[in-house]
Design an enzyme around this catalytic site. Structure first.
Site, mmCIF file in Angstrom:
data_model
loop_
_atom_site.group_PDB
_atom_site.id
_atom_site.type_symbol
_atom_site.label_atom_id
_atom_site.label_comp_id
_atom_site.label_asym_id
_atom_site.label_seq_id
_atom_site.Cartn_x
_atom_site.Cartn_y
_atom_site.Cartn_z
ATOM 1 N N LYS A 1 0.835 -1.196 0.000
ATOM 2 C CA LYS A 1 0.000 0.000 0.000
ATOM 3 C C LYS A 1 0.875 1.253 0.000
ATOM 4 O O LYS A 1 1.849 1.339 0.752
ATOM 5 C CB LYS A 1 -0.902 -0.035 1.226
ATOM 6 C CG LYS A 1 -1.891 1.113 1.372
ATOM 7 C CD LYS A 1 -2.728 0.905 2.631
ATOM 8 C CE LYS A 1 -3.752 2.005 2.848
ATOM 9 N NZ LYS A 1 -4.574 1.750 4.056
ATOM 10 N N SER B 1 -9.832 -0.435 7.397
ATOM 11 C CA SER B 1 -9.225 -0.303 6.081
ATOM 12 C C SER B 1 -8.477 -1.523 5.579
ATOM 13 O O SER B 1 -8.055 -1.542 4.428
ATOM 14 C CB SER B 1 -8.270 0.904 6.073
ATOM 15 O OG SER B 1 -8.993 2.109 6.188
ATOM 16 N N SER C 1 -9.315 1.963 3.281
ATOM 17 C CA SER C 1 -8.403 2.628 2.386
ATOM 18 C C SER C 1 -7.436 1.698 1.662
ATOM 19 O O SER C 1 -6.739 2.106 0.740
ATOM 20 C CB SER C 1 -7.601 3.683 3.155
ATOM 21 O OG SER C 1 -6.830 3.108 4.182
#
Length: 495
Positions: free
Chosen positions: A91, A190, A166
């Site tokens: 990420k 997330s 996210s």
């Protein structure tokens, strides 16, 4: 150095179809090379990423150089670690030395860190090879993945739907087989919510089990304000993969002294379904899942009961979930929003002010006004909730609850209501009401698919356990995963 017989020539499964643990074993046993694995994943990712927009930064040349070195090392009898030669993405909230790290915000579009985040450094020390960074909303600040810098990420099960956020790029990349595993971050859901929407396995570890040093939105080079609730954890296609990755990234970190030495998750301890003690609930205070999710959870728990598990619908006595989500919002607003410079803080607060009916949004706004006295009071309320939940969980091997109110919704403008069984529900509540509760308590939570909707969308379940009992929780998840059919490839992205 390439192996003398390729997987295709030997009739073996394609490298991109293997789980992380299978791929690592194949490379150690010379049934494929690190260069072959990297080329296979790069080719697949380059071909499929345009439809998904999951990978936003590539690290191809350095990755290939490292893959060649990995093969040469193995030929000499040197093993770098459990992930020797395994390619991966991470990420883009995690700092990567010498590689652009943006947290999807235009202000960081050209930011190149001088140091890796702790989780990235540990994975590379274990032999893994970083070949790309995945998309997220700006500063990891939404339950969907969209933004002005990198645009929108799509769900591989239905491109018209969100992969969540996210860690939406991370989950989409794992689900579609662009990467064997990922590491996401989670302060309100997330990791878990994208795992649910995309049909993969993920874990939010116990708070402070894994260092978040080098994670942005804490400004690069600035004070570390986000000290509670935020967690880093893996997403993958099997529980065994999640256990392996967690074992490599957990534990004390001098750069984040709040992370203690921990008892390692260790090897799996197989659990029989017979005799497992499982509690479940489909409604927690103001949060109720939709009809299909409730039916799937009831069928899933009934299947566990039929296999000999002790199953009971139950919630912690005296736990006020509306109060608990308020505590979450106060801490979120207090640690993320309150420390911002005044004009930036007003902008942060302003995005939530219009969501006046949303319990999560209201609490976040309140949190941005906290002083230290108010913040201490919120932490004290939190302590009470942790004690209540821990006391309840002491009687169960795990507690099963929904991840979100629905399966993956269609792409939705930030703040717009989400339809749940024909009723409009507030945006943050629908996306993150169920998950934020367990950031507030710091509990470990594993998410895995428990079934699919009539439209074929995956539906996950949160498996909640006692703090610091992450390994035991993964053992229970391993036992339960087959009841829901396991992780399935999205039909359009099967290798």
């Amino acid at each position: 150095m390439k192996s003398s017989v390729s997987p295709q020539e030997s009739g073996a499964r394609p490298l991109v179809s293997l789980t992380t643990t299978e791929l690592a074993a194949a490379l150690r046993e010379r049934r494929g090379s690190a260069v072959e694995a990297l080329d296979a994943f790069l080719a697949r990712a380059r071909q499929l990423n345009p439809a998904l927009n999951a990978v936003v930064t590539w690290n191809e040349a350095p990755a290939r150089k490292r893959a060649e070195a990995a093969d040469a090392a193995l030929a000499r009898g040197e093993l770098w670690g459990p992930l020797h030669g395994v390619p991966f993405t991470v990420k883009d909230a995690f700092s990567t030395q010498g590689l652009r790290t943006t947290s999807a915000h235009p202000a960081l579009a050209e930011y190149v860190p001088a140091r890796d985040a702790t989780v990235v450094a540990r994975l590379q020390a274990a032999g893994a090879i970083l070949f790309g960074k995945t998309n997220l909303p700006p500063f990891a600040g939404d339950f969907q993945t969209d933004g002005p810098l990198w645009g929108r990420t799509n769900n591989p099960h239905d491109l018209g739907r969100t992969p969540g956020g996210s860690s939406g790029g991370a989950a989409a990349a794992v689900a579609a087989g662009l990467t064997p595993f990922e590491v996401g971050s989670d302060i309100g859901g997330s990791i878990r919510q994208p795992a649910h929407y995309c049909g993969v396995v993920g874990i939010k570890p116990t708070e402070h089990r894994v260092s978040t040093f080098g994670h942005i939105p804490d400004a690069p080079g600035g004070p570390r304000h986000v000290r509670h609730m935020a967690c880093a954890g893996p997403l993958a296609r099997s529980v065994a993969d999640v256990r392996l990755i967690l074992s490599l990234i957990e534990g004390a970190d001098p750069s984040a002294p709040e992370v203690p030495p921990v008892v390692p998750v260790g090897a799996a301890k197989p659990r029989a379904l017979k005799g497992l003690r499982l509690a479940w609930a489909d409604t927690l205070g103001p949060f109720q899942a939709d009809r299909e999710t409730r039916e799937l959870l009831q069928r899933f728990t009934a299947a566990a009961r039929a296999e000999g598990a002790v199953v009971e619908q139950a919630v912690p006595p005296g736990q006020d979930f509306a109060d608990l989500v308020e505590v979450w919002g106060l801490m979120e607003g207090g640690e993320v929003g309150a420390p911002l410079d005044p004009p930036v803080r007003e902008g942060y607060r302003g995005q939530f002010l219009p969501l006046e009916r949303d319990l999560l949004a209201k609490a976040i706004v309140q949190g941005t006004h906290l002083d230290m006295t108010g913040y201490g009071a919120a932490l004290t309320r939190r302590d009470g909730h942790i004690a209540l939940l821990e006391d309840f969980l002491a009687g169960w091997d795990a507690w099963l609850v929904p991840v979100a109110m629905t399966a993956a919704p269609v792409h939705t403008p930030f703040g717009a209501p989400v339809e749940v069984d024909g009723v409009s529900r507030p945006y943050l509540e629908a996306f993150g009401g169920f998950t934020s509760l367990f950031n507030a308590t710091g509990s470990p939570v594993v998410v895995f698919p428990m079934g699919h909707t009539s439209a074929g969308l995956p539906v996950g379940v949160q498996l909640v356990g006692r703090r610091w009992a992450d390994g035991a929780l993964l053992d229970v998840a391993e036992a339960l995963l087959p009841l829901g059919g396991g992780v399935r490839w999205p039909s359009a992205f099967a290798p």
